[in-house]
Design a protein around this motif. Structure first.
Motif, PDB file in Angstrom:
ATOM      1  N   TYR A 102     -23.559 -10.867  37.576  1.00  7.37           N
ATOM      2  CA  TYR A 102     -22.346 -11.651  37.339  1.00  7.37           C
ATOM      3  C   TYR A 102     -21.561 -11.109  36.151  1.00  7.37           C
ATOM      4  CZ  TYR A 102     -24.076 -14.337  41.102  1.00  7.37           C
ATOM      5  OH  TYR A 102     -24.503 -14.665  42.346  1.00  7.37           O
ATOM      6  N   GLU A 103     -22.282 -10.836  35.030  1.00 10.66           N
ATOM      7  CA  GLU A 103     -21.584 -10.298  33.855  1.00 10.66           C
ATOM      8  C   GLU A 103     -20.972  -8.938  34.167  1.00 10.66           C
ATOM      9  OE1 GLU A 103     -24.250 -13.242  32.414  1.00 10.66           O
ATOM     10  OE2 GLU A 103     -24.871 -11.370  33.283  1.00 10.66           O
ATOM     11  N   ARG A 104     -21.685  -8.189  34.994  1.00 13.73           N
ATOM     12  CA  ARG A 104     -21.265  -6.794  35.192  1.00 13.73           C
ATOM     13  C   ARG A 104     -20.069  -6.639  36.132  1.00 13.73           C
ATOM     14  NH1 ARG A 104     -25.680  -2.950  35.038  1.00 13.73           N
ATOM     15  NH2 ARG A 104     -26.854  -3.432  33.154  1.00 13.73           N
ATOM     16  N   LYS A 105     -19.739  -7.685  36.880  1.00 17.31           N
ATOM     17  CA  LYS A 105     -18.647  -7.538  37.838  1.00 17.31           C
ATOM     18  C   LYS A 105     -17.355  -7.203  37.085  1.00 17.31           C
ATOM     19  CE  LYS A 105     -19.593 -10.037  42.092  1.00 17.31           C
ATOM     20  NZ  LYS A 105     -20.252  -8.934  42.708  1.00 17.31           N
ATOM     21  N   ARG A 106     -16.705  -6.152  37.520  1.00 18.96           N
ATOM     22  CA  ARG A 106     -15.512  -5.737  36.800  1.00 18.96           C
ATOM     23  C   ARG A 106     -14.274  -6.042  37.648  1.00 18.96           C
ATOM     24  NH1 ARG A 106     -14.486  -0.093  33.681  1.00 18.96           N
ATOM     25  NH2 ARG A 106     -14.825   0.885  35.686  1.00 18.96           N
ATOM     26  N   SER A 107     -13.437  -6.924  37.127  1.00 16.18           N
ATOM     27  CA  SER A 107     -12.237  -7.292  37.885  1.00 16.18           C
ATOM     28  C   SER A 107     -11.160  -6.240  37.677  1.00 16.18           C
ATOM     29  CB  SER A 107     -11.659  -8.618  37.383  1.00 16.18           C
ATOM     30  OG  SER A 107     -12.672  -9.507  37.056  1.00 16.18           O
ATOM     31  N   VAL A 108     -10.156  -6.319  38.523  1.00 20.95           N
ATOM     32  CA  VAL A 108      -8.989  -5.456  38.337  1.00 20.95           C
ATOM     33  C   VAL A 108      -7.995  -6.254  37.489  1.00 20.95           C
ATOM     34  CG1 VAL A 108      -7.143  -4.220  39.511  1.00 20.95           C
ATOM     35  CG2 VAL A 108      -9.419  -4.385  40.583  1.00 20.95           C
ATOM     36  N   CYS A 138     -13.272  -6.742  42.979  1.00 20.07           N
ATOM     37  CA  CYS A 138     -13.978  -6.363  41.754  1.00 20.07           C
ATOM     38  C   CYS A 138     -14.804  -5.103  41.996  1.00 20.07           C
ATOM     39  CB  CYS A 138     -14.829  -7.496  41.209  1.00 20.07           C
ATOM     40  SG  CYS A 138     -16.006  -8.091  42.386  1.00 20.07           S
ATOM     41  N   ASP A 139     -15.141  -4.451  40.899  1.00 22.74           N
ATOM     42  CA  ASP A 139     -15.905  -3.195  40.931  1.00 22.74           C
ATOM     43  C   ASP A 139     -15.261  -2.174  41.872  1.00 22.74           C
ATOM     44  OD1 ASP A 139     -17.718  -4.286  39.164  1.00 22.74           O
ATOM     45  OD2 ASP A 139     -18.903  -5.159  40.774  1.00 22.74           O
ATOM     46  N   VAL A 140     -14.000  -1.940  41.648  1.00 21.15           N
ATOM     47  CA  VAL A 140     -13.279  -0.995  42.510  1.00 21.15           C
ATOM     48  C   VAL A 140     -13.293   0.402  41.883  1.00 21.15           C
ATOM     49  CG1 VAL A 140     -11.084  -0.446  43.634  1.00 21.15           C
ATOM     50  CG2 VAL A 140     -11.774  -2.835  43.369  1.00 21.15           C
ATOM     51  N   THR A 141     -13.617   1.377  42.711  1.00 17.27           N
ATOM     52  CA  THR A 141     -13.576   2.784  42.297  1.00 17.27           C
ATOM     53  C   THR A 141     -12.373   3.429  42.966  1.00 17.27           C
ATOM     54  OG1 THR A 141     -15.981   2.898  42.100  1.00 17.27           O
ATOM     55  CG2 THR A 141     -14.836   4.979  42.454  1.00 17.27           C
TER      56      THR A 141
END
Ligand code: R2B
Length: 299
Positions: free
Chosen positions: A12-18, A131-134
């Motif tokens: 949950y903490e690691r999810k990176r939003s745009v 989230c977590d988009v590369t």
């Protein structure tokens, strides 16, 4: 890479939003993504794009369509993917295709063109709550001192002065932004390339210029005010500064993706024009060659 598959204690903490960094957007009743022909009132962006994890961008619409068809096959999706639909068909500025979690988008040529697309793409991913988009640019470029057909994975994008910076003019101010790319992603891509036969790949700096002719030391533009010697001197200095290829989008790509929470990589192919196969053997003494880029074919 396998990294995304690893169990993660802090999911949950690691999810990176745009992120968007614009205080005005929140208060807007509707956000129209003009050049993509999409909008928050006309389209259900979370439903359409919420599952996107990878965005691949490149200059030409046809190439990005071909890439989407390739992904369709790789991901073993239903159907043959031949009639894949352009999500941005309502505009002829850019095209966009979605195959599972992979979005394939064209960006045209040069910093202003890719920058308009990235503003709207980043807002799209934000509105869709991705989230977590590369994001990976898989465009074309011209190589310096490397074999034709090589693939350069960019570690850092540099400007025409070999500096890792992008100078954005905001009103009448110049704001300097960093152009570092995700090193871990660059290494992951490099490791993947080792499994692919006949895909000579290296990691290096990519130089981004504002112009294809004078800006890249070409002698065949409508204007040319420097000598062949000056051109060679410049390209050699670029090589010594770690530059391995030249293109026209990487600095703004790196700057915008970095500021908005996208893991970014650049993996341009060194394209040798099919018509001319024009390899200029310029630095025979040093054993280095300069591969001419698209030879007039938009990339
Ligand atoms: C590579 O190829 C195009 C110019 O031919 C430009 O978009 C670039 O970066």
């Amino acid at each position: 890479s396998n990294r995304s598959m690893r169990p993660d204690k802090n999911t949950y903490e690691r999810k990176r939003s745009v992120y968007v960094k614009n205080p005005y957007l929140e208060g807007m009743d509707e956000d129209i993504l003009y050049h993509l022909d999409l909008g928050t009132k006309t389209h259900n962006l979370p439903a359409m794009f919420g599952d996107v994890k990878f965005v691949c961008v490149g200059g030409s619409p046809n190439r990005m369509k071909a890439f989407a068809q390739f992904m369709h096959k790789e991901l073993r999706l239903e159907g043959d993917g031949e009639d894949i639909e352009d999500i941005c068909a309502g505009t002829d500025r850019y095209c966009m295709f979605k195959t599972g979690p992979v979005l394939s988008v064209s960006h045209g040529m040069g910093i202003p063109s890719i920058s308009i697309m990235l503003h709207e793409l980043i807002k799209l991913l934000h509105h869709a709550r991705c989230c977590d988009v590369t994001i990976i640019r898989i465009g074309t470029s011209g190589g310096i001192g490397i074999a034709p057909g090589s693939i350069v994975i960019t570690d850092t994008a540099v400007d025409s002065f070999f500096k890792p910076r992008f100078e954005q003019v905001i009103l009448d101010n110049v704001v300097t932004r960093s152009t570092e790319l995700d090193k871990e992603l660059a290494n992951d891509l490099f490791n993947c390339s080792r499994e692919i036969p006949n895909a000579p790949t290296l990691i290096g700096h990519t130089m981004c210029t504002y112009d294809f002719y004078e800006g890249q030391g070409r002698l065949d533009g409508a204007l040319c005010s420097f000598s062949r010697e000056k051109k060679l001197d410049y390209l050699k200095r670029a090589y010594r500064a770690g530059v391995r290829n030249i293109e026209m989008e990487s600095t703004v790509f790196a700057a915008m993706c970095g500021l908005c929470g996208l893991r970014g990589a650049q993996r341009p192919e060194i394209r040798v024009s099919e018509e001319r196969q024009k390899v200029e053997r310029l630095w025979k003494n040093d054993g280095m060659i300069l591969v001419s880029s698209t030879g007039g074919r938009p990339g």
